[in-house]
Structure formats: C-alpha cells, structure tokens
Design a protein around this motif. Structure first.
Motif, short mmCIF file in Angstrom:
data_model
loop_
_atom_site.label_atom_id
_atom_site.label_comp_id
_atom_site.label_asym_id
_atom_site.label_seq_id
_atom_site.Cartn_x
_atom_site.Cartn_y
_atom_site.Cartn_z
N TYR A 1 0.85 -1.20 0.00
CA TYR A 1 0.00 0.00 0.00
C TYR A 1 0.88 1.25 0.00
CZ TYR A 1 -4.07 2.84 1.36
OH TYR A 1 -5.08 3.77 1.41
N GLY A 2 1.72 1.36 -1.06
CA GLY A 2 2.60 2.54 -1.16
C GLY A 2 2.10 3.49 -2.22
N VAL A 3 3.04 4.13 -2.91
CA VAL A 3 2.70 5.14 -3.92
C VAL A 3 1.69 4.58 -4.93
CG1 VAL A 3 3.66 6.48 -5.84
CG2 VAL A 3 4.89 6.35 -3.67
N ILE A 4 1.98 3.42 -5.48
CA ILE A 4 1.11 2.84 -6.50
C ILE A 4 -0.07 2.11 -5.85
CG2 ILE A 4 1.00 1.22 -8.46
CD1 ILE A 4 2.63 3.81 -9.00
N GLY A 5 0.20 1.33 -4.81
CA GLY A 5 -0.85 0.51 -4.20
C GLY A 5 -2.02 1.32 -3.67
N SER B 1 -2.85 -5.31 1.80
CA SER B 1 -1.91 -5.98 2.69
C SER B 1 -0.57 -5.27 2.61
CB SER B 1 -1.77 -7.44 2.25
OG SER B 1 -1.16 -8.21 3.25
N ASP B 2 0.15 -5.24 3.73
CA ASP B 2 1.45 -4.55 3.74
C ASP B 2 2.23 -5.04 4.95
OD1 ASP B 2 3.58 -2.49 3.57
OD2 ASP B 2 2.22 -1.48 2.18
N VAL B 3 3.45 -4.48 5.09
CA VAL B 3 4.29 -4.82 6.24
C VAL B 3 4.45 -3.63 7.18
CG1 VAL B 3 5.60 -6.56 4.97
CG2 VAL B 3 6.39 -4.18 4.94
N TYR C 1 1.84 5.88 9.63
CA TYR C 1 0.70 6.69 9.16
C TYR C 1 0.13 6.21 7.83
CZ TYR C 1 3.40 9.11 5.49
OH TYR C 1 4.11 9.40 4.36
N ARG C 2 1.01 5.58 7.00
CA ARG C 2 0.54 5.19 5.67
C ARG C 2 -0.57 4.15 5.74
NH1 ARG C 2 6.13 3.33 3.35
NH2 ARG C 2 6.48 2.90 5.56
N ILE C 3 -0.37 3.15 6.59
CA ILE C 3 -1.38 2.08 6.65
C ILE C 3 -2.51 2.47 7.61
CG2 ILE C 3 -0.32 0.64 8.46
CD1 ILE C 3 -1.70 -0.68 5.11
N ALA D 1 -1.88 -8.34 6.95
CA ALA D 1 -0.43 -8.28 7.13
C ALA D 1 0.24 -9.26 6.17
CB ALA D 1 -0.07 -8.62 8.56
N SER D 2 1.27 -8.78 5.46
CA SER D 2 1.92 -9.62 4.46
C SER D 2 2.97 -10.54 5.05
CB SER D 2 2.56 -8.75 3.37
OG SER D 2 1.59 -7.96 2.74
N THR D 3 3.46 -10.21 6.25
CA THR D 3 4.46 -11.06 6.93
C THR D 3 4.09 -11.18 8.40
OG1 THR D 3 5.84 -9.16 7.48
CG2 THR D 3 6.35 -10.27 5.41
N GLY E 1 6.00 -2.33 -12.90
CA GLY E 1 7.16 -2.16 -13.78
C GLY E 1 8.51 -2.40 -13.14
N GLY E 2 8.58 -2.46 -11.82
CA GLY E 2 9.85 -2.76 -11.16
C GLY E 2 10.25 -4.22 -11.31
N GLU E 3 9.28 -5.06 -11.74
CA GLU E 3 9.59 -6.49 -11.96
C GLU E 3 9.99 -6.68 -13.43
OE1 GLU E 3 9.64 -8.17 -9.22
OE2 GLU E 3 8.69 -6.51 -8.14
N THR F 1 13.01 11.32 -6.97
CA THR F 1 12.44 10.46 -5.92
C THR F 1 10.99 10.87 -5.74
OG1 THR F 1 12.74 9.67 -3.65
CG2 THR F 1 13.06 12.02 -4.01
N ASP F 2 10.20 10.01 -5.09
CA ASP F 2 8.79 10.37 -4.88
C ASP F 2 8.66 11.33 -3.69
OD1 ASP F 2 7.78 8.95 -7.01
OD2 ASP F 2 7.61 7.09 -5.87
N PRO F 3 7.64 12.21 -3.73
CA PRO F 3 7.52 13.24 -2.68
C PRO F 3 7.51 12.68 -1.26
CG PRO F 3 6.03 13.73 -4.47
CD PRO F 3 6.64 12.38 -4.78
N ASP G 1 2.90 11.96 -15.05
CA ASP G 1 2.79 11.87 -13.59
C ASP G 1 3.13 10.44 -13.20
OD1 ASP G 1 2.04 11.63 -10.95
OD2 ASP G 1 0.13 12.67 -11.18
N ASN G 2 4.37 10.25 -12.75
CA ASN G 2 4.84 8.89 -12.49
C ASN G 2 4.00 8.16 -11.47
OD1 ASN G 2 6.46 11.03 -11.00
ND2 ASN G 2 6.77 9.24 -9.68
N GLN G 3 3.39 8.91 -10.53
CA GLN G 3 2.63 8.25 -9.46
C GLN G 3 1.25 7.79 -9.93
OE1 GLN G 3 3.99 10.01 -5.38
NE2 GLN G 3 3.19 11.70 -6.57
#
Ligand SMILES: NC(=O)C1=CN([C@@H]2O[C@H](COP(=O)(O)OP(=O)(O)OC[C@H]3O[C@@H](n4cnc5c(N)ncnc54)[C@H](OP(=O)(O)O)[C@@H]3O)[C@@H](O)[C@H]2O)C=CC1
Ligand SMILES: O=C(OP(=O)(O)O)[C@H](O)COP(=O)(O)O
Length: 357
Positions: free
Chosen positions: A12-16, A35-37, A41-43, A55-57, A112-114, A173-175, A303-305
């Motif tokens: 659940y980051g920039v793209i998620g 799901s995330d680790v 504040y983000r989650i 939870a992913s782990t 795209g990172g994969e 980098t992302d903001p 807009d990369n995000q």
C-alpha cells in the motif's frame, strides 16, 4: 447484476494506495482488502478510509498489532477471498510473491519494477489488452514505459511511425520519501543506453523501433520526455495531432494556456480536484509539437505516481476475463476516474453558456 471482481492490493505505497482507491470507484470491482508490512501513518490511513488491512508477513502483523491497528488477517487469508491481486510491493519483492499467488489460484498483476520474464506478458491497455485476456499474470509496465507505448502506438495505429528516439528526464524520488533520498542541484545520467524503457516498450509491442536515454533530475514530481520520431511518410501537424488524440489517455496541453512546465500540470490537476492531484493522462504540448517533412518532434510530461493506475484497472478486467473488448474496459476506467483527452478546452457538459443580453 453480474458478480463483481474481488480485488486485493499487496503493498500500500505510492502505486498501491492509488490502485486501491481506483478499484473502489469501479462499479464492477470490489476492494476486499490491502496488505502490507508497515504500521505507520501510511497504513493507518487505509484503516481511516475504511479499508480492511491485512499483514503480508508475521513480523508485519506483530508490528501492526503493537501499533493498535485492527488487522483483518494474514495475506494468505486475503488471497483466499479474491479473484485478482495487484502486487504493488517494491521492485524485486513482487517476484518472490508469485508462487504464493499461484498456490491460492489467484490471478496476479505486477508492476514495472519487476522483469518481463516474471509473467511473460507486459501490459498497456491501448496496445495489447486482448493478449492479456484470461491470463494468470501480467505486468503493468513502468510509468515512463506506459507513456512511451501510449504515444508510439497511437502514431503506429495511424500508419505514421517508422522509428523513435527518446530522451527521458526522470524525477529523482517520490515526494513522500524525499526526506531520505533524492538528489539536489544536478542531473544524473543513467549508466547505459538504451535505458530500460525502450526494451520494455518492445516487450509490449515487439514491432516498435525505439531507443531511450534517461537521466534523473533533482525534482520530485513528474517525468519529462523529448522525442524525435521518423515518420513513415511526410505528414502535417494536424494529422499527427489527430493520431495522438485517438489514444484516450493522451491529453493535449498548451503553453498558450499557461501550461509552461511540470509544476503547471501539477497545479492544474489540483485545481481540477483530482484525488492527490493525480494526472492519469500523458500531457503532451500541442503548441510545441513540430513536424519537418517526415520528422516529428514533441515533448510531454508523465505523472509517475498516477499514469499506470488506469492500466492496472484494465489489467484486472483483462485477467478476470469479464470484459473482452479493450475499448469497453478503457471507457469504463476512464469514466470512473474522470480521464480527459484534452486540457486545452472546457468540456462541453460543463460550459455554463453565455449570459443573455
Ligand atoms: N513510484 C512510482 O512512481 C512508480 C512505481 N512503479 C512500480 O510500482 C511498484 C511499487 O512501487 P512504489 O509504489 O513506488 O513503492 P512504495 O515503496 O511506495 O510502496 C511499496 C509498499 O510495499 C511495502 N512492502 C515492502 N515489502 C513488502 C512485502 N514483502 N509485502 C507487502 N508489502 C511490502 C512497502 O513497505 P516499506 O516502505 O516498509 O518497504 C510499501 O509500503 C514497483 O515495482 C515500482 O517500480 C511503477 C510506476 C511508477
Ligand atoms: O517506473 C518508474 O520509472 P522508470 O520507468 O524510469 O523506471 C517509476 O517512476 C519508478 O521509478 P524508480 O525506479 O526511480 O523508483
């Protein structure tokens, strides 16, 4: 009413977080959970927005518990409840998740990172929706590659494209993470030519004759591309612009309207009330585009995000196989997200009309 496609987002980051929000506004999809680790504040924001958090782990689960977050379960429990998972974990982490998704019989979309080889299929809706239909996996290509494929295949569809050479000025980098990484007051060329976006574009459409060169700038939002294209024949500006207009996720902008730089498009998106100020379209300068005989020159900002978010939504429908027609999926996604084809005019349905005398 047909069954909704049940979707999970892992990472659940920039793209998620953007994919999750975009899924929530599609009438034919249901966001079952994310799901995330992380436990910061983000989650916590996901919980605040009413999204079920998994939870992913096991370590991630313990930290979420310690932070007082209501954890709905582990990733494997989320996977038992969904048809499609959108993996938005950091680059190279996704590859390690593929087996897990397979074990649960869940279709999976990677970012795209994969590497292309992870899925054997790389996706841009306008270019190859049909070949993703019913597949178990696909990869939505990176932001820069998505923009490259949208523009070049629009020219190709009009029979105008011979070959293309592009220079990409990337954001540093992302903001959200610009406090701990990023570069200042310089430009850093990538160590090899071609940069990955050209070969990646060919993983979507192998007929593209494309070479990209890239450098990182010291800004945090939006990439900028400059292209030199050899046309298959001489053409005039209007013919080229019509070809680009035919791709519904390229939107024209004009310097003459005050859109003179990356910050102008960011301001425009905020003023339009876009969620997070996101721009899903490739914003291409109509009044900079130049044709000289069979050579075409143009520039646009990405807009990369946000640019890959509509593609992720279409990829969900393609893998689920619920909408077999690319144009129909693209229309649904565009309508739900408010994607525009043109920022140079006021949309018909929002004009107030002239004041009578
Ligand atoms: N950022 C961009 O502009 C774009 C990114 N992409 C691609 O999208 C993908 C995601 O990138 P981005 O959104 O920027 O990444 P982010 O770092 O913003 O978000 C990834 C999230 O996943 C979490 N995470 C880490 N490990 C795991 C794990 N094992 N399981 C579940 N979650 C995990 C991260 O936590 P933590 O912070 O603790 O690591 C973070 O919350 C990458 O492939 C990237 O190349 C594509 C287009 C544009
Ligand atoms: O996919 C992206 O850009 P890229 O196509 O230049 O690799 C995203 O902006 C992520 O870039 P990053 O690899 O700098 O995190």
């Amino acid at each position: 009413m047909p069954k909704k496609i049940r979707v999970a987002v892992n990472g659940y980051g920039v793209i998620g977080k953007r994919v999750a929000d975009a899924v929530r506004v599609q009438q034919d999809m249901e966001l079952v959970g994310v799901s995330d680790v992380i436990s910061d504040y983000r989650i916590k924001t996901a919980v605040t927005l009413g999204i079920s958090v998994y939870a992913s782990t096991t370590e991630g689960s313990a930290q979420m518990d310690a932070a007082g977050l209501p954890v709905a379960g582990g990733l494997h429990q989320l996977l038992d409840k969904v048809d499609v998972v959108v993996d938005c974990t950091p680059a190279k982490i996704g590859a390690g998740n593929l087996e897990r998704y397979r074990e649960h019989g869940v279709k999976a979309i990677f970012q795209g990172g994969e590497k292309h080889e992870l899925t054997g299929h790389s996706f841009v809706a306008h270019a190859n929706y049909a070949t993703a239909l019913g597949r178990e996996t696909t990869r939505v290509v990176s932001c820069n590659t998505t923009a490259t494929v949208r523009t070049l295949t629009a020219l190709k569809d009009a029979g105008l494209l011979a070959k293309a050479r592009g220079v990409l000025i990337r954001r540093a980098t992302d903001p959200w993470e610009s406090d701990h990484s990023g570069i200042m007051n310089t430009i850093v060329p990538e160590g090899r030519i071609p940069s990955h976006q050209g070969p990646d574009a060919q993983s979507v459409d192998s007929s593209l004759d494309v070479v990209t060169m890239a450098a990182k700038g010291s800004h945090t939002q939006n990439h900028m591309h400059y292209w030199t294209v050899e046309l298959s024949r001489t053409a005039d500006r209007e013919e080229v612009l019509d070809a680009l207009r035919a791709e519904s996720r390229i939107a024209l902008v004009r310097r003459a309207d005050g859109i003179v730089a990356l910050n102008s498009t960011i301001e425009l998106m905020r003023d339009l009330g876009r969620p997070r100020g996101d721009m899903y379209e490739v914003a291409l300068w109509e009044d900079i585009l130049t044709v000289q005989g069979n050579e075409l020159f143009y520039t646009y900002t990405v807009d990369n995000q946000a640019v890959v978010i509509p593609e992720n939504i279409d990829a969900i429908r393609a893998l689920a196989g619920t909408v077999t027609n690319a144009a129909e999926s693209i229309r649904r996604t565009n309508d739900a997200l408010g994607v525009r084809q043109d920022f140079t005019t006021v949309p018909e349905n929002t004009r107030t009309g002239s004041v009578g005398t």
